[in-house]
Design a protein around this motif. Structure first.
Motif, PDB file in Angstrom:
ATOM      1  N   GLU A 143    -102.296  53.737   3.971  1.00 38.41           N
ATOM      2  CA  GLU A 143    -101.298  54.740   4.360  1.00 38.41           C
ATOM      3  C   GLU A 143    -101.797  55.620   5.510  1.00 38.41           C
ATOM      4  OE1 GLU A 143     -98.320  54.882   3.378  1.00 38.41           O
ATOM      5  OE2 GLU A 143     -98.353  53.618   1.592  1.00 38.41           O
ATOM      6  N   LEU A 144    -100.852  56.138   6.311  1.00 36.11           N
ATOM      7  CA  LEU A 144    -101.133  57.199   7.265  1.00 36.11           C
ATOM      8  C   LEU A 144    -100.931  58.512   6.518  1.00 36.11           C
ATOM      9  CD1 LEU A 144    -101.640  58.486  10.020  1.00 36.11           C
ATOM     10  CD2 LEU A 144     -99.198  58.168  10.533  1.00 36.11           C
ATOM     11  N   ILE A 145    -102.010  59.258   6.352  1.00 36.15           N
ATOM     12  CA  ILE A 145    -101.964  60.512   5.600  1.00 36.15           C
ATOM     13  C   ILE A 145    -102.114  61.637   6.612  1.00 36.15           C
ATOM     14  CG2 ILE A 145    -102.985  61.818   3.704  1.00 36.15           C
ATOM     15  CD1 ILE A 145    -104.185  59.128   2.729  1.00 36.15           C
ATOM     16  N   GLU A 146    -101.035  62.321   6.896  1.00 37.43           N
ATOM     17  CA  GLU A 146    -101.010  63.276   8.006  1.00 37.43           C
ATOM     18  C   GLU A 146    -100.689  64.687   7.514  1.00 37.43           C
ATOM     19  OE1 GLU A 146     -98.923  63.675  12.437  1.00 37.43           O
ATOM     20  OE2 GLU A 146     -98.145  62.250  10.965  1.00 37.43           O
ATOM     21  N   GLY A 147    -101.544  65.652   7.916  1.00 34.81           N
ATOM     22  CA  GLY A 147    -101.276  67.048   7.629  1.00 34.81           C
ATOM     23  C   GLY A 147    -101.310  67.399   6.161  1.00 34.81           C
ATOM     24  N   VAL A 148    -102.229  66.784   5.407  1.00 36.23           N
ATOM     25  CA  VAL A 148    -102.295  67.025   3.958  1.00 36.23           C
ATOM     26  C   VAL A 148    -103.558  67.815   3.620  1.00 36.23           C
ATOM     27  CG1 VAL A 148    -102.433  65.966   1.676  1.00 36.23           C
ATOM     28  CG2 VAL A 148    -100.996  64.945   3.445  1.00 36.23           C
ATOM     29  N   ARG A 149    -103.398  68.841   2.797  1.00 36.25           N
ATOM     30  CA  ARG A 149    -104.527  69.645   2.338  1.00 36.25           C
ATOM     31  C   ARG A 149    -104.917  69.174   0.936  1.00 36.25           C
ATOM     32  NH1 ARG A 149    -104.273  76.116   2.677  1.00 36.25           N
ATOM     33  NH2 ARG A 149    -104.149  75.508   4.880  1.00 36.25           N
ATOM     34  N   PHE A 150    -106.142  68.627   0.831  1.00 37.64           N
ATOM     35  CA  PHE A 150    -106.669  68.160  -0.449  1.00 37.64           C
ATOM     36  C   PHE A 150    -107.758  69.086  -0.988  1.00 37.64           C
ATOM     37  CE2 PHE A 150    -105.302  63.981   1.390  1.00 37.64           C
ATOM     38  CZ  PHE A 150    -104.462  63.556   0.379  1.00 37.64           C
ATOM     39  N   ASP A 151    -107.794  70.344  -0.557  1.00 40.96           N
ATOM     40  CA  ASP A 151    -108.861  71.254  -0.971  1.00 40.96           C
ATOM     41  C   ASP A 151    -108.937  71.361  -2.492  1.00 40.96           C
ATOM     42  OD1 ASP A 151    -109.115  71.651   1.706  1.00 40.96           O
ATOM     43  OD2 ASP A 151    -108.343  73.697   1.733  1.00 40.96           O
ATOM     44  N   GLU A 152    -110.155  71.203  -3.030  1.00 42.48           N
ATOM     45  CA  GLU A 152    -110.416  71.322  -4.462  1.00 42.48           C
ATOM     46  C   GLU A 152    -109.622  70.314  -5.307  1.00 42.48           C
ATOM     47  OE1 GLU A 152    -112.814  73.280  -5.369  1.00 42.48           O
ATOM     48  OE2 GLU A 152    -113.031  74.278  -3.437  1.00 42.48           O
ATOM     49  N   ALA A 153    -109.056  69.299  -4.676  1.00 39.53           N
ATOM     50  CA  ALA A 153    -108.296  68.286  -5.410  1.00 39.53           C
ATOM     51  C   ALA A 153    -109.245  67.269  -6.046  1.00 39.53           C
ATOM     52  CB  ALA A 153    -107.320  67.570  -4.484  1.00 39.53           C
ATOM     53  N   ASP A 154    -108.782  66.612  -7.086  1.00 38.69           N
ATOM     54  CA  ASP A 154    -109.552  65.555  -7.747  1.00 38.69           C
ATOM     55  C   ASP A 154    -109.013  64.209  -7.271  1.00 38.69           C
ATOM     56  OD1 ASP A 154    -110.944  63.829  -9.356  1.00 38.69           O
ATOM     57  OD2 ASP A 154    -110.555  64.908 -11.221  1.00 38.69           O
ATOM     58  N   LEU A 155    -109.800  63.543  -6.440  1.00 43.96           N
ATOM     59  CA  LEU A 155    -109.427  62.228  -5.911  1.00 43.96           C
ATOM     60  C   LEU A 155    -110.316  61.135  -6.512  1.00 43.96           C
ATOM     61  CD1 LEU A 155    -109.012  63.136  -2.105  1.00 43.96           C
ATOM     62  CD2 LEU A 155    -107.321  63.294  -3.952  1.00 43.96           C
ATOM     63  N   SER A 156    -110.882  61.408  -7.659  1.00 43.52           N
ATOM     64  CA  SER A 156    -111.793  60.456  -8.294  1.00 43.52           C
ATOM     65  C   SER A 156    -111.103  59.108  -8.517  1.00 43.52           C
ATOM     66  CB  SER A 156    -112.282  60.999  -9.639  1.00 43.52           C
ATOM     67  OG  SER A 156    -112.963  62.216  -9.476  1.00 43.52           O
ATOM     68  N   GLY A 157    -111.764  58.048  -8.100  1.00 44.15           N
ATOM     69  CA  GLY A 157    -111.241  56.709  -8.337  1.00 44.15           C
ATOM     70  C   GLY A 157    -110.062  56.316  -7.473  1.00 44.15           C
TER      71      GLY A 157
END
Length: 223
Positions: A143-157
């Motif tokens: 995917e093209l992931i544009e302008g997204v804030r992932f601060d302190e997010a859980d992206l595990s796995g």
């Protein structure tokens, strides 16, 4: 069936709706409204209050949500294939078990939202705030992931294989066992570098400034 500006809060609408016609909700108050298992394929929700609205197990295939929103909306186990969310407040929304194939989120406030355990081949997200969100195990492969804030997010796995990040932030993000193979991270703020990020970013593409920051954090000076 059209609902214009109606106060439908604290009611059960499931038995009032059929799958024989599209439904349009404009400017309605759906606070704590029960739509559990409702037939809402192709429905439109325009500037509606969705505070704790219950969409669990609803058929929302191709539904369109524009504006409005609210805290803790429940989409658990709902069918959201091809659904579109634009400029919707989805803070603390629950998507566990939901089918999110080709679902798109654009300009949405998704602080604290939970998408872990959602199903499908992947969804799209752009210009949205996913601070403290839980996306554990989700796929944004290619995917093209544009302008997204992932601060302190859980992206595990999560699977970000061949994804491209543009104007994104990954500050304080948890990425244990996340896959970034062939991902393009040159347009992302990677936050404070640590050994976990180094391992997760194996196979990804970064720029010279990012590489220098990663090495500098380990006492290595790049001239």
């Amino acid at each position: 069936m059209n609902f214009d500006g109606e106060d439908l809060s604290h009611t059960s609408l499931t038995d009032r709706l059929s799958g024989d016609e599209p439904h349009v909700f404009r400017g309605c108050d759906l606070t704590e409204t029960e739509l559990w298992g409702a037939s809402l394929a192709g429905a439109r929700f325009e500037s509606c209050v969705l505070e704790q609205t219950d969409f669990r197990k609803a058929d929302l295939d191709g539904a369109v949500f524009t504006g409005g929103g609210g805290m803790r909306t429940r989409f658990n186990d709902a069918d959201l294939v091809d659904a579109v969310f634009t400029d919707v407040d989805l803070a603390s929304a629950q998507f566990g078990g939901a089918l999110l194939t080709d679902t798109s989120f654009t300009g949405c406030r998704m602080i604290g939202a939970s998408l872990t355990a959602s199903r499908g081949t992947g969804f799209k997200v752009a210009r949205s705030n996913l601070t403290m969100a839980n996306l554990g195990g989700c796929s944004l492969r290619g995917e093209l992931i544009e302008g997204v804030r992932f601060d302190e997010a859980d992206l595990s796995g999560c699977d970000f294989t061949e994804a491209t990040f543009s104007d994104c932030r990954l500050r304080g993000t948890r990425i244990v066992r996340a896959v970034f193979t062939k991902a393009d991270l040159r347009g992302a703020d990677l936050g404070e570098p640590d050994d976990g990020k180094l391992r997760a970013f194996a196979g990804a593409t970064i720029n010279q400034a990012q590489a220098a920051a990663l090495l500098a954090a380990r006492g290595i000076t790049v001239l």
